[in-house]
Design a protein around this motif. Structure first.
Motif, short mmCIF file in Angstrom:
data_model
loop_
_atom_site.label_atom_id
_atom_site.label_comp_id
_atom_site.label_asym_id
_atom_site.label_seq_id
_atom_site.Cartn_x
_atom_site.Cartn_y
_atom_site.Cartn_z
N GLY A 295 55.26 28.95 41.72
CA GLY A 295 54.34 30.02 41.35
C GLY A 295 52.96 29.84 41.96
N GLN A 296 52.54 28.58 42.14
CA GLN A 296 51.23 28.31 42.74
C GLN A 296 51.20 28.79 44.19
N THR A 297 52.27 28.50 44.93
CA THR A 297 52.35 28.96 46.31
C THR A 297 52.35 30.48 46.35
N GLU A 298 53.13 31.10 45.46
CA GLU A 298 53.22 32.57 45.45
C GLU A 298 51.86 33.21 45.14
N ALA A 299 51.19 32.65 44.12
CA ALA A 299 49.89 33.22 43.75
C ALA A 299 48.91 33.11 44.91
N SER A 300 48.94 31.94 45.57
CA SER A 300 48.02 31.72 46.68
C SER A 300 48.33 32.65 47.85
N GLU A 301 49.62 32.81 48.15
CA GLU A 301 49.99 33.69 49.26
C GLU A 301 49.71 35.14 48.93
N ALA A 302 49.92 35.52 47.65
CA ALA A 302 49.65 36.89 47.25
C ALA A 302 48.16 37.22 47.40
N LEU A 303 47.31 36.19 47.30
CA LEU A 303 45.87 36.41 47.49
C LEU A 303 45.49 36.47 48.96
N PHE B 101 51.08 33.99 34.95
CA PHE B 101 49.67 33.97 35.37
C PHE B 101 49.44 33.25 36.69
N ASN B 102 50.05 32.02 36.81
CA ASN B 102 49.90 31.22 38.04
C ASN B 102 48.44 31.03 38.44
N LEU B 103 47.60 30.73 37.46
CA LEU B 103 46.24 30.33 37.80
C LEU B 103 46.29 28.94 38.41
N PHE B 104 45.25 28.59 39.19
CA PHE B 104 45.22 27.27 39.81
C PHE B 104 44.61 26.28 38.81
N PRO B 105 45.40 25.35 38.27
CA PRO B 105 44.91 24.53 37.16
C PRO B 105 43.83 23.54 37.55
N HIS B 106 43.71 23.23 38.85
CA HIS B 106 42.72 22.23 39.26
C HIS B 106 41.37 22.87 39.58
N LEU B 107 41.28 24.20 39.47
CA LEU B 107 40.02 24.89 39.76
C LEU B 107 39.52 25.57 38.49
N SER B 108 38.20 25.66 38.36
CA SER B 108 37.64 26.35 37.19
C SER B 108 37.93 27.84 37.30
N VAL B 109 37.70 28.55 36.20
CA VAL B 109 37.94 29.99 36.19
C VAL B 109 37.17 30.67 37.32
N LEU B 110 35.90 30.27 37.46
CA LEU B 110 35.07 30.87 38.51
C LEU B 110 35.63 30.54 39.90
N GLU B 111 36.03 29.29 40.09
CA GLU B 111 36.58 28.89 41.40
C GLU B 111 37.91 29.59 41.70
N ASN B 112 38.72 29.82 40.65
CA ASN B 112 39.93 30.59 40.82
C ASN B 112 39.61 31.96 41.41
N CYS B 113 38.52 32.54 40.92
CA CYS B 113 38.16 33.89 41.35
C CYS B 113 37.50 33.91 42.73
N THR B 114 36.77 32.85 43.08
CA THR B 114 36.03 32.89 44.34
C THR B 114 36.84 32.35 45.52
N LEU B 115 37.94 31.64 45.23
CA LEU B 115 38.70 30.97 46.29
C LEU B 115 39.09 31.91 47.44
N SER B 165 42.54 38.71 41.08
CA SER B 165 43.07 39.66 42.06
C SER B 165 42.02 40.70 42.43
N LEU B 166 41.27 41.17 41.42
CA LEU B 166 40.30 42.24 41.69
C LEU B 166 39.17 41.77 42.60
N CYS B 167 38.88 40.45 42.57
CA CYS B 167 37.80 39.92 43.41
C CYS B 167 38.07 40.17 44.89
#
Lengths: 398, 257
Positions: A295-303, B101-115, B165-167
């Motif tokens: 899911g991490q790969t998918e989320a990253s690629e979807a972005l 959800f597949n949020l990136f667990p090693h990044l903060s909420v803000l970093e998830n959005c700005t990546l 996603s919206l970012c």
């Protein structure tokens, strides 16, 4: 049940001290410590008694006595039979550090490479790596060291040496003979340029990060730094007019004179340690990468992130926290396994100091104590470094 | 989330997504059978159907998380082929939210959005952070910006995923069962966020079983079964007067409780 015991069970008055929970736990702890202390006193007394009875010398004076034997491999310092046992200790220590350090580097690169290949969608590649891993990690390391040593000893004799590039590189059963570099005037500029390049690339990486934060522009940091670290020393080398000569080895009598000889004992031990540990590291790396959910790969690629960025920014940071702890164990294992050098006569600290010196001086307690202390120190240093690194990559949760 | 505003369709005549005769197989298994679908810009579509009917696969084909084997998919006038440039271009325009959800667990909420804005749009960090805070405010969790995903509740995590996603300022949003992994009280907060998003005129494709959401927001409801589109209609018609037997059976099962 009689009336008397019933009263006891209720604990009114007649309860012994021994049924008190706190007293009982204190009693057993004191008992264990007492027995342990008695055992230690017995050992120390017994040893001291026997040492005295047999007239064995004690103390560390032997470190200043002449060793009286040769050591074949001492790349970092001069050593002859007239040097002291203290010098033997240093030679052995550096030889242990040398093979461990180079082994850790080779095992890490090979292990990471194999771990990634093992996940390859290519059936053949992944199967070949699988076979390599299963074979290497399931055959005892000692056998593998002996195997590599046997292979290097089976090379042609000195007279029939394999020569490459017009006799510049010579390979025979006594080792690999390379030309000895003789730096001329101005050669010092090359290592200086290397240091400058490394410092500059650290600054460039920081600058690129800052610039990206400020303007959004992404610089190829890795490529630029690689070019700088390779290019600057080369440039310095060229500008100073290539101030490097080589002393080539020549066959004189029964052996080659001159040049740098890399002995088969070192190569065999290094190969075996690196290949053996790489198999374990590759499994660690594979498990680490697989532990990150798809899911991490998918989320990253979807972005819209490219696969290489996904690997670098999403997968690796998460895989590392799984990889580092078992990787530390592998580094420690490699370092300690290097003591198997004794089997093929590579003069590491166990073979030279812990072996020959012990036999000559008979001071087993001191020698073994020092040798154990050396491994303990090296291992704790590696652990401390890896723990520091692990803390840097660990995850915040809750 | 008044009915009056959500029922006004933001649909335009411009085509956003076009699927012509799309087929997909997993080995021998035929997951998508001859899918034909046109999505107008601004249209809100809800896709429902029993599990294994291919609805998730369908929307995952739209941003190439799954590869289709036959037919054409055209997103924003870009055809989806093996061409990596096209895939990159489409993924930049299409946002997606996942069931887990597949949020990136090693990044903060803000970093998830700005990546993604920083690495894909090459945006200065400060600007990316401003945009991220703007969207975190829109999903009503700006105060969680410095926390890590593991410290948030499921509903909050899904809202962060929507903000993430919206970012990227997408023109199309795909939702793959966004509320299926959530507790009932958290479903509401995520649906509210999605309804607000629908009101801005975003083109949306949602795979969901939330029929209340479909009634309130959707321009069109699509029913899939066995890899085929069985029926599609406006929500009123779809729920009150389902044509095919399979749709009737599915609706009776899902609305019975």
């Amino acid at each position: 049940m009689s009336a008397e015991t019933a009263q006891n069970a209720r604990g009114s008055g007649g309860a012994s001290l021994f049924s008190d929970q706190r007293f009982r736990s204190l009693f057993f702890q004191a008992l264990v410590i007492g027995l342990l202390g008695a055992f230690l006193v017995f050992i120390v007394y017994n040893t001291a008694h026997n040492i005295e009875k047999r007239g064995i010398q004690t103390g560390f004076a032997f470190l200043d006595a002449a060793a009286g034997y040769d050591i074949a491999i001492s790349p970092f310092m001069e050593y002859t039979a007239t040097h002291t046992h203290g010098r033997v200790f240093l030679v052995g220590l550096f030889n242990t550090l040398l093979v461990s350090f180079l082994g850790i580097i080779a095992a890490t690169f090979l292990g990471v490479f194999l771990g990634v290949l093992r996940l390859s969608p290519n059936w053949l590649v992944s199967r070949i790596v699988y076979c390599y891993v299963e074979f290497t990690r399931n055959v005892p390391l000692l056998l593998q060291i002996l195997l590599w040593y046997a292979i290097f000893l089976a090379l042609p004799s000195v007279k029939q040496s394999i020569t490459m590039f017009n006799d510049i590189i010579i390979l025979n059963k006594r080792g690999l003979v390379l030309p000895e570099p003789l730096p001329g005037d101005g050669f010092m500029l090359v290592p200086i340029a290397l240091v400058v390049a490394i410092v500059a690339s650290i600054f460039f990486a920081r600058w690129a990060k800052k610039t990206q934060a400020a303007t959004g522009k992404i610089y190829p940091v890795f490529m630029t730094n690689t070019a700088m670290i390779i290019g600057l020393p080369l440039l310095a080398f060229a500008v100073t007019g290539f101030p490097l000569d080589f002393a080539y080895a020549e066959l004189k009598g029964f052996n080659f004179k001159g040049g740098v000889v890399i002995k088969p004992e070192f190569t065999a031990l290094w190969f075996a340690l690196s290949l053996y540990t790489a198999a374990f590291i590759s499994e660690t790396v594979r498990a680490g990468i697989q532990s990150v959910s798809h899911g991490q790969t998918e989320a990253s690629e979807a972005l819209g992130l490219r696969p290489s960025w996904t690997m670098r920014l999403i997968i690796l940071p998460q895989a590392l926290r799984v990889i580092i702890p078992p990787m530390t164990s592998q580094y420690l294992n490699l370092t300690k396994n290097s003591s198997l050098a004794v089997a093929i006569g590579y003069p590491d600290i166990v073979q030279s100091f812990g072996g020959v010196t012990l036999n000559q001086t008979g001071q087993a307690i001191e020698v073994i104590f020092i040798t154990m202390l050396v491994y303990l120190t090296i291992s704790l240093l590696i652990s401390a470094f890896m723990n520091w690194y692990n803390n840097r990559v660990s995850l915040v949760e809750r | 989330m008044s009915n009056a505003s959500t029922n006004t369709s933001k649909k335009t005549d411009e085509v956003a997504i076009q699927l012509n005769g799309v087929h997909k197989w997993y080995g021998q298994f035929h997951v998508l059978k001859d899918i034909n679908l046109n999505v107008q810009r601004g249209e809100r579509i809800v896709i429902c159907g029993p599990s294994g009917s291919g609805k998730s696969t369908l929307i995952r084909c739209i941003n190439r998380l799954e590869e289709h084997q036959q037919g054409d998919i055209i997103v924003d006038n870009i055809e989806l082929t093996g061409n990596l440039k096209n895939i990159d271009a489409i993924r930049r325009e299409v946002g997606m939210c996942f069931q887990h959800f597949n949020l990136f667990p090693h990044l903060s909420v803000l970093e998830n959005c700005t990546l993604a804005p920083i690495w894909v749009r090459k945006m200065p960090k400060k600007e990316a952070e401003e945009i991220a805070m703007h969207y975190l405010e829109r999903v009503k969790i700006p105060d969680q910006a410095s926390k890590f995903p593991g410290q948030l509740s499921g509903g909050q995590q899904q809202r962060v995923a929507i903000a993430r996603s919206l970012c990227m300022n997408p023109r199309i949003m795909l939702f793959d069962e966004p509320t299926s992994a959530l507790d009932p009280e958290m479903i509401a907060e995520v649906l509210d966020t999605m309804i607000e998003l629908a009101e801005t005129g975003m083109t949306m494709l949602c795979v969901t079983h939330e029929m209340g959401f479909a009634r309130k927001v959707a321009d069109r409801v699509i029913f899939m079964d066995g890899g085929e589109i069985i029926e599609q209609n406006e929500p009123e018609e779809f729920f009150n007067n389902p044509q095919s037997e399979r749709t009737q059976k599915f609706l009776s099962q899902i609305l019975a409780h």
